[in-house]
Design an enzyme around this catalytic site. Structure first.
Site, mmCIF file in Angstrom:
data_model
loop_
_atom_site.group_PDB
_atom_site.id
_atom_site.type_symbol
_atom_site.label_atom_id
_atom_site.label_comp_id
_atom_site.label_asym_id
_atom_site.label_seq_id
_atom_site.Cartn_x
_atom_site.Cartn_y
_atom_site.Cartn_z
ATOM 1 N N ASP A 1 43.792 80.503 20.133
ATOM 2 C CA ASP A 1 43.011 79.267 20.133
ATOM 3 C C ASP A 1 41.624 79.406 20.739
ATOM 4 O OD1 ASP A 1 43.617 79.665 22.769
ATOM 5 O OD2 ASP A 1 45.219 78.176 22.820
ATOM 6 N N GLU B 1 50.416 83.410 16.806
ATOM 7 C CA GLU B 1 50.610 82.354 17.827
ATOM 8 C C GLU B 1 50.168 80.999 17.271
ATOM 9 O OE1 GLU B 1 48.440 81.869 21.700
ATOM 10 O OE2 GLU B 1 50.255 82.690 22.556
ATOM 11 N N GLU C 1 40.543 74.428 23.459
ATOM 12 C CA GLU C 1 41.514 75.231 22.707
ATOM 13 C C GLU C 1 42.384 74.403 21.757
ATOM 14 O OE1 GLU C 1 40.864 75.542 25.911
ATOM 15 O OE2 GLU C 1 40.382 77.640 26.299
ATOM 16 N N HIS D 1 42.010 79.667 36.021
ATOM 17 C CA HIS D 1 40.733 79.827 35.294
ATOM 18 C C HIS D 1 40.477 78.723 34.277
ATOM 19 C CE1 HIS D 1 42.126 81.066 31.195
ATOM 20 N NE2 HIS D 1 43.237 81.151 31.869
ATOM 21 N N ARG E 1 39.319 75.586 32.213
ATOM 22 C CA ARG E 1 38.162 74.700 32.268
ATOM 23 C C ARG E 1 38.518 73.322 32.825
ATOM 24 N NH1 ARG E 1 33.574 76.126 28.758
ATOM 25 N NH2 ARG E 1 34.299 77.955 27.669
ATOM 26 N N HIS F 1 39.564 85.263 38.733
ATOM 27 C CA HIS F 1 38.857 85.277 37.446
ATOM 28 C C HIS F 1 37.351 85.285 37.723
ATOM 29 C CE1 HIS F 1 37.672 84.007 33.411
ATOM 30 N NE2 HIS F 1 38.891 84.323 33.018
HETATM 31 N N1 UDP Z 1 46.241 89.122 33.327
HETATM 32 C C1 UDP Z 1 45.769 90.397 33.652
HETATM 33 N N2 UDP Z 1 45.148 90.558 34.867
HETATM 34 C C2 UDP Z 1 44.973 89.557 35.768
HETATM 35 C C3 UDP Z 1 45.443 88.256 35.405
HETATM 36 C C4 UDP Z 1 46.063 88.078 34.179
HETATM 37 O O1 UDP Z 1 45.910 91.330 32.872
HETATM 38 O O2 UDP Z 1 44.408 89.788 36.847
HETATM 39 C C5 UDP Z 1 46.878 88.925 32.006
HETATM 40 C C6 UDP Z 1 48.216 88.242 32.030
HETATM 41 O O3 UDP Z 1 49.263 89.176 32.126
HETATM 42 C C7 UDP Z 1 48.272 87.489 30.711
HETATM 43 C C8 UDP Z 1 46.813 87.266 30.377
HETATM 44 O O4 UDP Z 1 46.042 88.064 31.260
HETATM 45 O O5 UDP Z 1 48.817 88.274 29.669
HETATM 46 C C9 UDP Z 1 46.456 85.811 30.559
HETATM 47 O O6 UDP Z 1 45.105 85.649 30.403
HETATM 48 P P1 UDP Z 1 44.337 84.346 30.892
HETATM 49 O O7 UDP Z 1 45.128 83.701 31.973
HETATM 50 O O8 UDP Z 1 42.933 84.777 31.192
HETATM 51 O O9 UDP Z 1 44.256 83.461 29.592
HETATM 52 P P2 UDP Z 1 45.244 82.413 28.908
HETATM 53 O O10 UDP Z 1 46.555 83.084 28.691
HETATM 54 O O11 UDP Z 1 45.317 81.205 29.803
HETATM 55 O O12 UDP Z 1 44.569 82.087 27.611
#
Ligand code: UDP
Length: 375
Positions: free
Chosen positions: A97, A119, A133, A214, A216, A246
């Site tokens: 997304d 997804e 998103e 992280h 928004r 982040h």
């Molecule tokens: N993740 C990582 N390192 C970190 C924090 C998270 O590799 O320090 C990974 C986590 O395992 C997951 C992904 O990043 O697979 C999640 O990304 P994020 O939270 O940035 O985005 P969202 O999933 O909310 O779109």
């Protein structure tokens, strides 16, 4: 003759969820895979590319500091459009997304090239949570020819939007493929998780609360409330907080101002993926507003408190391993303390559960696409 799939992605979570797909497509007879990264998030994306050994065929390097959503989207649309014209793929594949996924689908549609959406079908029902998103993924839905839904719930959401059921395939979420692959690699080569090893050894028998934030929607008041809550949780001697921060300035500045340095809070740079998975495996409680972490934590039997008002991933909540708690300071503190002090409440949430997949989603996706070209 092989059919070419152009896989387009730009952020850390997309890279994590797509590297297993790129591998699977590359290993499927009759398919040729090409990759285009937009680098919507440069540093975090590159961390995953390195670990996965993935060298993109095209890199649009689109990230600029403080870029507005409209400028980002406009640049993505033009950049991805040019990449499609140069690659002339038979299909464009996008994930999730992000602005990259939305612009990638739109650029393919403008050229009448079929789109596959990995997804597909996640819905919160609220266009401002998560923002933007929820609208990005809804824009992809009427365009895509293949909808790879991670769960039955996601497939049902697409059916309610009048998407042809024959185009929907329930595959599981590819994040579980990435998780399995990474855990197997760490098991044979523990050095891979060395980024987090010193942090975990400092924790010295404390109960580990792993935090990521992280979103928004939490920027501003929510982030301030999260920072104060972490400070209060860390007042307990028996707790160690592991907090990969982040790089978004909206997160960093608030944590600098309101959390500061505390002895049992390890404020660290974002971990590479194996390091983060090792931290997750070591954690007692996960406190997050992330999407992907909500999927990974239940797979490892870790109670996950979700600092959001809504979730497009209700499966973890239904399974009892995730709980939506919002971003209110007192609520965050009391929910964490309950899990620390009430062993029944903890045991009720700490059950390994895989509502998001069995680790074979990418192979299913490859097979569906290859079969489709054969028809
Ligand atoms: N993740 C990582 N390192 C970190 C924090 C998270 O590799 O320090 C990974 C986590 O395992 C997951 C992904 O990043 O697979 C999640 O990304 P994020 O939270 O940035 O985005 P969202 O999933 O909310 O779109």
């Amino acid at each position: 003759m092989a059919h070419t799939i152009l896989v387009v992605f730009g952020t850390r979570p997309e890279a994590i969820k797509l590297f297993p797909v790129v591998r699977a497509l590359g290993g499927t007879q009759g398919l040729r895979v090409r990759t285009c990264v937009t680098a919507q998030h440069r540093g975090l994306l590159d961390q995953v590319l390195t670990i996965a050994g993935l060298v993109p065929d095209r890199d649009l390097d689109i990230m600029e500091p403080g870029q507005s959503l409209d400028r980002l989207t406009a640049r993505l649309l033009i950049g991805i459009g040019d990449a499609i014209d140069a690659e002339r793929p038979d299909m464009v594949l996008v994930q999730g997304d992000t602005a990259t996924a939305m612009a990638g689908a739109l650029a393919a549609y403008y050229r009448r090239i079929p789109v596959a959406h990995v997804e597909a079908g996640l819905r919160s029902g609220d266009i401002y949570h998560p923002w933007p998103e929820e609208v990005n993924r809804r824009i992809v839905a009427p365009i895509a020819q293949y909808h790879f839904a991670p769960t039955r719930t996601a497939a049902d959401a697409l059916i309610r939007e009048a998407i042809d059921p024959a185009s929907i395939h329930v595959t599981g979420n590819t994040v579980i493929d990435a998780l399995h692959w990474t855990r197997e690699r760490i098991a044979t080569d523990p050095v891979l998780a060395q980024s987090v090893a010193p942090v975990l050894s400092q924790m010295d028998g404390r109960r580990i609360v792993l935090v990521t934030t992280h979103r928004r929607e939490n920027f501003g008041d929510g982030m301030a409330s999260i920072a104060r809550a972490i400070g209060r949780i860390a007042e307990r001697e028996d707790v160690g907080v592991v907090f990969p921060i982040h790089p978004n300035p909206n997160v960093v500045a608030v944590m600098d101002d309101l959390l500061g340095d505390r002895p049992n809070v390890a404020r660290i740079a974002p971990l590479d993926y194996p390091g983060f998975i090792a931290a997750l495996a070591a954690a007692d409680i996960v406190l997050t507003d992330s999407g992907g972490v909500q999927e990974e934590a239940p797979a490892l039997g870790k109670p996950v408190l979700v600092m959001r008002e809504t979730t497009e991933r209700p499966e973890g909540v239904v399974a009892g391993t995730a709980k939506l708690i919002g971003a209110d300071e007192d609520r965050i503190v009391s929910e964490v303390f309950t899990l620390l002090d009430d062993s029944d409440a903890y045991a009720a949430m700490a059950r390994a559960h895989n509502p998001f997949g069995d680790g074979h989603a990418s192979a299913r996706i490859g097979k569906v696409i290859a079969d489709g070209f054969r028809r």
